[in-house]
Design an enzyme around this catalytic site. Sequence first.
Site, mmCIF file in Angstrom:
data_model
loop_
_atom_site.group_PDB
_atom_site.id
_atom_site.type_symbol
_atom_site.label_atom_id
_atom_site.label_comp_id
_atom_site.label_asym_id
_atom_site.label_seq_id
_atom_site.Cartn_x
_atom_site.Cartn_y
_atom_site.Cartn_z
ATOM 1 C CG HIS A 51 39.289 42.827 37.408
ATOM 2 N ND1 HIS A 51 38.712 41.633 37.043
ATOM 3 C CD2 HIS A 51 40.240 43.079 36.472
ATOM 4 C CE1 HIS A 51 39.280 41.172 35.943
ATOM 5 N NE2 HIS A 51 40.219 42.032 35.579
ATOM 6 C CG ASP A 65 34.706 41.486 37.776
ATOM 7 O OD1 ASP A 65 35.829 42.012 37.972
ATOM 8 O OD2 ASP A 65 33.953 41.817 36.839
ATOM 9 C CG ASP A 80 41.169 39.070 32.988
ATOM 10 O OD1 ASP A 80 41.415 40.109 33.631
ATOM 11 O OD2 ASP A 80 40.301 39.005 32.102
ATOM 12 C CD GLU A 96 38.302 44.651 33.719
ATOM 13 O OE1 GLU A 96 38.875 45.174 32.745
ATOM 14 O OE2 GLU A 96 37.905 43.451 33.715
ATOM 15 C CD GLU A 97 36.763 40.445 33.027
ATOM 16 O OE1 GLU A 97 36.484 40.950 31.920
ATOM 17 O OE2 GLU A 97 37.872 39.940 33.265
ATOM 18 C CG ASP A 125 43.308 43.782 34.436
ATOM 19 O OD1 ASP A 125 43.258 42.553 34.248
ATOM 20 O OD2 ASP A 125 42.327 44.539 34.257
ATOM 21 C CG HIS A 169 38.011 38.005 28.411
ATOM 22 N ND1 HIS A 169 37.379 39.144 27.967
ATOM 23 C CD2 HIS A 169 38.580 38.355 29.591
ATOM 24 C CE1 HIS A 169 37.564 40.132 28.832
ATOM 25 N NE2 HIS A 169 38.307 39.675 29.827
#
Length: 478
Positions: free
Chosen positions: A99, A101, A133, A167-168, A196, A446
Amino acid sequence: MSTTVDKYFELVDQHQQKFIETLREVVAIPSVSSDASRRGEVVRMGEWLQARWEALGATCKRVDPGKQDLHGLELDLPPVILGQYGNDANKKTVLVYGHYDVQPALLEDGWDTDPFTLVETADGRLVGRGSTDDKGPVLGWLLCAETHKQAGLDFPVNLKFCFEGMEESGSEGLDDIIVAEADKWFKGTDVVCISDNYWLGTSKPCLTHGLRGVSYFHLQVEGPGADLHSGVFGGTVHEPMIDLVHLLSTLVDPNGRIKVPGIYDQVMPETEEEERSYEGLEFSHSALAGDLKRDVIIHSDERMTLKHRWRFPTLSIHGVEGAFYAPGDKTVIPARVRGKFSLRTVPNMEPARVAELVTKYLNDEFAKLGSKNVMKVIESHGGRWWYSSPNHPNFVAAARATERVYGVTPDLTREGGSIPVTLTFEENLRVNVLLLPMGAADDGAHSINEKIDKRNYIQGIKLLGAYLHEIAVTDLTA
């Protein structure tokens, strides 16, 4: 194969700084999918990937998943970029997912530097939002293919890819695309590889063969028609908050044991092979306590800690909606409150059965209160677990590649979290799925100061290439 792979490794070492600059370029694109004001940046990131792959000679297909209602604004969902690099009938076909994003990030959140400016620190960290990520791993596949082409090295497989920009934010629209393209764009896929996730520790690589599912519940208790003054009505009415707190307290004990009857009955029995798999893993309570900033670990045995993260169900309480939570004092009795909790599920638990057991238990517990309030259990999500045998040829090939790059046998791990797309690919393409992480446990995905170590990034690019070369010579029917 040996000569080609050695040459590839040599070229990756030579181009380290160029690869870091490419990562810097994409980190600078603030592709935050949860921020409506940055939706254009998410799209720009997807278009960057598509253009770069097409320049390499890949065939790409941009799929628009539709619309999204984001806080009252109707937005176009970011495109899913499908692609294929190579179409040789004599080669195996590997599908990779990633991903483009990222999570939100602001300097005032506590970052040491601008989160969208990649910074290489003296101790070898590449700090920036999305570095681990998932922009670093997504770039890894691209840089692997570019390096082969620029050096005139034969690319060992046909590579299909699926890169999404949501994805997020729940991967909205992706499942429908995978289902629709299973017998079209994804037809002919032999195996799937996803990068991931992360190592169990910080120095030893791993392969991941299991993920827990998640069933999310809202527990609503409703009483009077409006909020009440506690001085007037306290002790004279059944208070929804009191009922809710009591019910939440019946779900799980302080040591993490779920109190819902029958919830453990579906859990897959442990085997001797599984028990042996915990031996020699790079994991310690001291390191975990350091990451937590305080030793609040329930279990005294490290193996039991991992089992409760990987192979046992757990229940967590997340919050209460409708109650007073601002600073200061307020003597209100809320008229309606909604508690939120989730269960992480494991093989062989079925979401429907979990929901049935949880609902029955809470109804029974509420009946014991004799309350005149109205209680309702709402399941908002029921995602299944994923489990694969680490003895599958896809994993064996990845283990050989890992040993070639790092010189060690990788840990075989499961994870406590969920990556729903893993199961979607497996069920619809009917092929094996491998999780092959690039980043380390302390990367801080994150969180503030997200990073990927230079070592993991460069060696990870080697690993992805070595894996493709190993798959090329592996009998996947064995």
